[in-house]
Design an enzyme around this catalytic site. Structure first.
Site, PDB file in Angstrom:
ATOM      1  N   LYS A 170     -37.208 -62.501  33.553  1.00 44.96           N
ATOM      2  CA  LYS A 170     -37.585 -63.898  33.282  1.00 44.96           C
ATOM      3  C   LYS A 170     -37.639 -64.681  34.596  1.00 44.96           C
ATOM      4  O   LYS A 170     -38.538 -65.486  34.814  1.00 44.96           O
ATOM      5  CB  LYS A 170     -36.588 -64.532  32.295  1.00 44.96           C
ATOM      6  CG  LYS A 170     -36.803 -64.015  30.877  1.00 44.96           C
ATOM      7  CD  LYS A 170     -35.687 -64.331  29.915  1.00 44.96           C
ATOM      8  CE  LYS A 170     -35.951 -63.584  28.597  1.00 44.96           C
ATOM      9  NZ  LYS A 170     -34.850 -63.667  27.640  1.00 44.96           N
ATOM     10  N   GLN A 206     -29.336 -66.295  26.580  1.00 46.74           N
ATOM     11  CA  GLN A 206     -29.674 -64.890  26.339  1.00 46.74           C
ATOM     12  C   GLN A 206     -28.775 -64.296  25.237  1.00 46.74           C
ATOM     13  O   GLN A 206     -27.555 -64.394  25.309  1.00 46.74           O
ATOM     14  CB  GLN A 206     -29.505 -64.093  27.645  1.00 46.74           C
ATOM     15  CG  GLN A 206     -29.928 -62.647  27.558  1.00 46.74           C
ATOM     16  CD  GLN A 206     -31.424 -62.467  27.304  1.00 46.74           C
ATOM     17  OE1 GLN A 206     -32.255 -63.128  27.930  1.00 46.74           O
ATOM     18  NE2 GLN A 206     -31.784 -61.578  26.386  1.00 46.74           N
ATOM     19  N   ASP A 265     -37.104 -70.889  23.187  1.00 51.80           N
ATOM     20  CA  ASP A 265     -37.074 -69.665  22.386  1.00 51.80           C
ATOM     21  C   ASP A 265     -37.518 -69.940  20.944  1.00 51.80           C
ATOM     22  O   ASP A 265     -37.757 -69.000  20.177  1.00 51.80           O
ATOM     23  CB  ASP A 265     -35.639 -69.100  22.348  1.00 51.80           C
ATOM     24  CG  ASP A 265     -35.454 -67.897  23.256  1.00 51.80           C
ATOM     25  OD1 ASP A 265     -36.474 -67.262  23.580  1.00 51.80           O
ATOM     26  OD2 ASP A 265     -34.312 -67.603  23.630  1.00 51.80           O
TER      27      ASP A 265
END
Ligand code: NDP
Length: 284
Positions: free
Chosen positions: A52, A96, A119
Site C-alpha cells: 500500500k 489493517q 476501506d
C-alpha cells in the site's frame, strides 16, 4: 480460447489515472494523505501494508504508517483513530485486518469517520452500497468490477455466482453485480448442491480461502472466472481458490493468483483515497 485478465495491467491503468488526479489536486494546493494502522507483526499484513505504501508513492499520495505492538490496548487504538479522525490533513484511514484477538474489530471499524473510511467497512458506507448510492466501494469487489469493465465484460442479465459471503468480499461483490443487472447467487459453507449452482454460472467469483476449491467440473464452457483467494502453500507459493490449470481450458476469461485481484484491491484503495480527498475539499 481463454484470456487471462491481468490485475497488474489493469491496476497500473487505475494507478496512473489516480496519479493524474492527485497531480491536478496538487496544482490546486491540495495534498492527499492516507494513514495506515498496523497492530502486531503478522507477516502477511506487513506485506500488504508495504504494498500500500509503494502504491501511495507511485500515485503521489502522502502515506503515514502507524505500527503498534501486538499488545496495544483498545483505548490506545481508539485514541489514535480519534486523533486521525480530527486531523484535517489526513484524508483516509485504514486499519489493517485482522487485529489481534483481544481487540474489538467491529468497534474499531465503526469509529473511523465514514468520509475517511477508504476501506468502506463502516456501516454507513455499507448501507450506501446496499442502496446503490455510494462514495466509496469496498476495495476488492470494486477492483473486480474495474477488471470486468476493462475487458468489456457486461454483467447485464448474466448468472453470477459468488462463493463466499464475507462482509469484505462476498456480500458487497454480490451487491455490485446486482447493480449491473446480473442475477446473483451467493454460496457459502451451508450451500446445498454447490457444484450444480456454480456450473450454471456465466461469471464465477471465488472468495473462499481454500486452495483449488473450484475445479473444472464445476465450470461451464465460456465462463468468466474471478479468483479472489490468496492461500499460502507449504512451499511458500501463493495459490488461489481456483484450480487455474484445469479451469482455464473451459473459461473465456480467468484471473491468475498472484497478479490478479490482489493488485486491484490496492489500486482501488488509491482511488478511494482520491475520492475522500475530493469530498473533504468539496471537489465532488
Ligand atoms: P472469509 O473466511 O471471511 O470467508 C470465506 C467464505 O467462504 C465464507 O463465507 C464461508 O462460508 C465460505 N466457505 C468456506 N468453506 C466453504 C465451502 N466448503 N463451501 C462453500 N463456501 C465455503 O474470507 P474472505 O472473504 O475474507 O476472503 C476469502 C479469500 O479471499 C481468502 O483467501 C482471502 O485471503 C482472500 N482475499 C483476497 C483479497 C485480495 O485482494 N485478492 C482481499 C480479501 C480477501 P460461511 O460464511 O458459511 O462460513
Amino acid at each position: 480460447m481463454y484470456k487471462i485478465i491481468s490485475g497488474k495491467d489493469v491496476s497500473q491503468a487505475v494507478k496512473c489515472r489516480v496519479a493524474d488526479e492527485i497531480k491536478a489536486l496538487k496544482d490546486e494546493g491540495i495534498e492527499a494523505c492516507l494513514a495506515v494502522i498496523l497492530v502486531g507483526d503478522d507477516p502477511a499484513s506487513r506485506v500488504y501494508v508495504n504494498n500500500k505504501k509503494k502504491a501511495c508513492e507511485f500515485c503521489g499520495i502522502r502515506s503515514l504508517e502507524y505500527v503498534l505492538p501486538a499488545e496495544t490496548k483498545q483505548e490506545e487504538l481508539i485514541e489514535l483513530i480519534e486523533k486521525l479522525n480530527a486531523d484535517k490533513s489526513v484524508n483516509g484511514i485504514l486499519c489493517q485486518l485482522p487485529l489481534p484477538k483481544h481487540l474489538d474489530e467491529k468497534a474499531v471499524l465503526n469509529l473511523i469517520k465514514p468520509e475517511k473510511d477508504v476501506d468502506a467497512f463502516h456501516p454507513e458506507n455499507v448501507g450506501h452500497i446496499m442502496i446503490g448510492d455510494f462514495n466509496f466501494l469496498p476495495c476488492t469487489p470494486a477492483g473486480i468490477m474495474e477488471m470486468l469493465r476493462y475487458e468489456n465484460i457486461s454483467l447485464d442479465g448474466k448468472n453470477c455466482v459468488v462463493i463466499g459471503r464475507s462482509n469484505i468480499v462476498g456480500k458487497p461483490m454480490a451487491m455490485l453485480m446486482l447493480k449491473e443487472n446480473a442475477t446473483v447467487t451467493i454460496c457459502h459453507s451451508r450451500t446445498q448442491n454447490l457444484k450444480e449452482i456454480v456450473s450454471g454460472a456465466d461469471v464465477i467469483v471465488a472468495a473462499v480461502g481454500r486452495p483449488n476449491f473450484v475445479t473444472a467440473d464445476m465450470v461451464k464452457d465460456g465462463a468468466v472466472i474471478i479468483d479472489v483467494g490468496i492461500n499460502r502453500m507449504e512451499d511458500g507459493k501463493l495459490c488461489g481458490d481456483v484450480d487455474f490449470e484445469a479451469c482455464k481450458e473451459k473459461a473465456s476469461y480467468i484471473t491468475p493468483v498472484p497478479g490478479g485481484v490482489g493488485p486491484m484491491t490496492i489500486a482501488t484503495l488509491m482511488q478511494n483515497t482520491v475520492t475522500a480527498t475530493k469530498i473533504q475539499n468539496s471537489k465532488e
